[in-house]
Design a protein around this motif. Structure first.
Motif, PDB file in Angstrom:
ATOM      1  N   ASP A 169       0.850  -1.184   0.000  1.00  0.00           N
ATOM      2  CA  ASP A 169       0.000   0.000   0.000  1.00  0.00           C
ATOM      3  C   ASP A 169       0.889   1.239   0.000  1.00  0.00           C
ATOM      4  O   ASP A 169       2.098   1.150  -0.194  1.00  0.00           O
ATOM      5  CB  ASP A 169      -0.936  -0.024   1.212  1.00  0.00           C
ATOM      6  N   GLY A 170       0.299   2.383   0.244  1.00  0.00           N
ATOM      7  CA  GLY A 170       1.060   3.625   0.207  1.00  0.00           C
ATOM      8  C   GLY A 170       2.169   3.684   1.232  1.00  0.00           C
ATOM      9  O   GLY A 170       3.266   4.202   0.954  1.00  0.00           O
ATOM     10  N   ASP A 171       1.915   3.158   2.421  1.00  0.00           N
ATOM     11  CA  ASP A 171       2.939   3.197   3.466  1.00  0.00           C
ATOM     12  C   ASP A 171       4.080   2.242   3.161  1.00  0.00           C
ATOM     13  O   ASP A 171       5.250   2.560   3.372  1.00  0.00           O
ATOM     14  CB  ASP A 171       2.311   2.865   4.818  1.00  0.00           C
ATOM     15  N   SER A 172       3.754   1.054   2.655  1.00  0.00           N
ATOM     16  CA  SER A 172       4.787   0.084   2.298  1.00  0.00           C
ATOM     17  C   SER A 172       5.675   0.617   1.178  1.00  0.00           C
ATOM     18  O   SER A 172       6.910   0.565   1.244  1.00  0.00           O
ATOM     19  CB  SER A 172       4.141  -1.238   1.883  1.00  0.00           C
ATOM     20  N   ILE A 173       5.033   1.154   0.128  1.00  0.00           N
ATOM     21  CA  ILE A 173       5.780   1.729  -0.993  1.00  0.00           C
ATOM     22  C   ILE A 173       6.560   2.957  -0.536  1.00  0.00           C
ATOM     23  O   ILE A 173       7.753   3.122  -0.820  1.00  0.00           O
ATOM     24  CB  ILE A 173       4.826   2.117  -2.147  1.00  0.00           C
ATOM     25  N   GLY A 174       5.882   3.841   0.172  1.00  0.00           N
ATOM     26  CA  GLY A 174       6.515   5.089   0.599  1.00  0.00           C
ATOM     27  C   GLY A 174       7.708   4.883   1.499  1.00  0.00           C
ATOM     28  O   GLY A 174       8.765   5.508   1.309  1.00  0.00           O
ATOM     29  N   SER A 175       7.573   3.984   2.477  1.00  0.00           N
ATOM     30  CA  SER A 175       8.673   3.762   3.416  1.00  0.00           C
ATOM     31  C   SER A 175       9.837   3.040   2.748  1.00  0.00           C
ATOM     32  O   SER A 175      11.014   3.343   3.029  1.00  0.00           O
ATOM     33  CB  SER A 175       8.185   2.978   4.639  1.00  0.00           C
ATOM     34  N   SER A 176       9.540   2.092   1.852  1.00  0.00           N
ATOM     35  CA  SER A 176      10.600   1.360   1.155  1.00  0.00           C
ATOM     36  C   SER A 176      11.422   2.287   0.266  1.00  0.00           C
ATOM     37  O   SER A 176      12.656   2.329   0.347  1.00  0.00           O
ATOM     38  CB  SER A 176      10.010   0.234   0.297  1.00  0.00           C
ATOM     39  N   PHE A 177      10.728   3.038  -0.585  1.00  0.00           N
ATOM     40  CA  PHE A 177      11.420   3.916  -1.517  1.00  0.00           C
ATOM     41  C   PHE A 177      12.039   5.116  -0.810  1.00  0.00           C
ATOM     42  O   PHE A 177      13.143   5.561  -1.147  1.00  0.00           O
ATOM     43  CB  PHE A 177      10.474   4.359  -2.626  1.00  0.00           C
TER      44      PHE A 177
END
Length: 323
Positions: A26-34
Motif C-alpha cells: 500500500d502507500g505506506d509500504s511503498i513510501g517507506s521502502s522507496f
C-alpha cells in the motif's frame, strides 16, 4: 544503546542493503521502502528494493523501477531491512533474501509485530513512513526531495489524510518536515484525491447498498471478484472501502471480507473509538492497529464472512458496544 543507534550502527557497517515492504503493498509500504532507500543512497550505500508483489495500480503515478533488485549482490547482502511488516510471512518471497543477509532489521508501527529481526525498531506511530522520517531527522540523514515525497505519501495514506486516531502532533510535525524538504504534496493529492473514478463510486455504492448491518453500530460487507470485475477495478482501488464504511454515521466497527483465493480470504477491520480491532484480527490469524487491522483467513468466502459476522455480533453480547 537504543534500537535506533543499533540500526544506524548496522547501516554504517553495511554497503549492500536490501529493503522489502509487505506483500500487497500500500502507500505506506511503498513510501517507506522507496523513501528509506533514497535516503540511504544519500549516505553512499548500495540500496535496492525487493519487488515481492505487483506495484499498486492506484500509485502508478509514483512508480519507478530503477531501485528494484535483480540479484546483483546475492552473495553479499550486508543488511536486509523489512519495513511495515508485522511478521516475517508478510514479506512473502523476500524471506529467502532475509535468510541470506548478514544482518537484519525490522522497522514497523504495528503493535502486533513479532520482532523477527536482529534489530527491531517497532514504535507507536501512524505509519512506517513516520518512523523512517524521524530516524532520518534524528540522525541527520539528508533526504532528497523524492524521498520526502514517498514518505509524505505513506503518512498521508496510512492516516486517511490525518483523520485516524494514530495521527498525532508528532505525525503532523513529521509531515511538516517533509513538506519543508519540498515533498510533492500536489502530485499526491492530484492523483489520489482530486480525480474521481466513476466506476469506483458506483462500486462503493453497490457495496454499501448490499452491506450487512449488525445492530446499529456494526457494518460488514462482502466483496467478490466478480463485483470487482463488474466495475473494471482491481484490489488496490477497492481496498479503501472499509474505511469509507467506518465513516457512516453511528458506525463503530466496519469490516470487509474480500474474495482472495478459493480457501483463503482477506479480512479488513476498522473502528471509530471504543473497539480494539487488532485483538479481533489476531483471532483470525492477522494483526495490526487498535483502529485498523486485517487478516488472511482460511475458508470459503461465505464461511469466512459468517465467522466474521458471528465474532462481531459477540461485541454486543459481551457488552463492548453498550456505550
Amino acid at each position: 544503546m537504543n534500537v535506533k543507534n543499533n540500526f544506524f550502527k548496522l547501516v554504517q557497517q553495511s554497503h549492500n542493503i536490501l529493503i522489502s515492504g509487505h506483500i500487497n503493498p500500500d502507500g505506506d509500504s511503498i513510501g517507506s521502502s522507496f523513501g528509506l532507500a533514497l535516503a540511504l543512497q544519500n549516505l553512499g550505500k548500495n540500496v535496492k528494493i525487493v519487488k515481492n508483489d505487483d506495484f499498486p495500480t492506484n500509485l502508478e503515478f509514483i512508480y519507478r523501477d530503477d531501485l528494484y533488485y535483480n540479484d546483483e549482490f546475492n552473495d553479499s547482502i550486508d543488511l536486509f531491512i523489512a519495513i511495515d511488516s508485522g511478521d516475517i510471512e508478510r514479506i512473502g518471497e523476500s524471506i529467502k533474501y532475509f535468510e541470506l543477509a548478514k544482518n537484519t532489521a525490522n522497522i514497523d508501527h504495528h503493535i502486533t509485530n513479532t520482532h523477527f529481526a536482529d534489530v527491531n525498531i517497532v514504535l507507536e506511530a501512524s505509519s512506517a513512513c513516520e518512523i523512517v522520517t524521524e530516524l532520518c531527522i534524528d540522525y541527520d540523514v539528508i533526504m532528497p526531495e523524492d524521498a520526502a515525497t514517498y514518505l509524505y505519501l505513506g503518512i498521508l495514506t496510512d492516516t486517511f489524510r490525518f483523520v485516524y486516531e494514530s495521527s498525532t502532533s508528532t505525525t503532523l510535525r513529521a509531515a511538516a518536515a517533509l513538506l519543508d524538504i519540498n515533498a510533492n504534496k500536489k502530485l499526491i493529492h492530484d492523483n489520489l484525491y482530486d480525480k474521481l473514478d466513476t466506476n469506483l463510486l458506483l462500486f462503493q455504492a453497490d457495496v454499501i447498498k448490499n452491506a450487512t448491518r449488525i445492530g446499529d453500530k456494526i457494518i460488514v460487507a462482502m466483496i467478490t471478484k466478480d463485483l470487482v470485475k463488474k466495475y473494471n477495478l482491481d484490489f488496490d482501488k477497492t481496498s479503501g472501502i472499509v474505511s469509507l464504511l467506518r465513516t457512516i454515521d453511528g458506525i463503530e466497527v466496519s469490516a470487509i471480507v474480500q474474495e482472495d483465493e478459493l480457501n483463503k480470504q482477506k479480512i479488513s477491520f476498522r473502528s471509530q473509538e471504543f473497539i480494539d480491532v487488532s485483538k479481533i484480527a489476531v483471532e483470525f490469524g492477522g494483526g495490526g492497529h487498535i483502529r485498523a487491522s486485517g487478516a488472511n483467513h482460511e475458508g470459503t468466502l461465505d464461511e469466512v464472512f459468517d465467522k466474521v459476522v458471528k465474532r462481531l455480533e459477540k461485541l454486543y453480547e459481551d457488552g463492548d458496544l453498550s456505550r
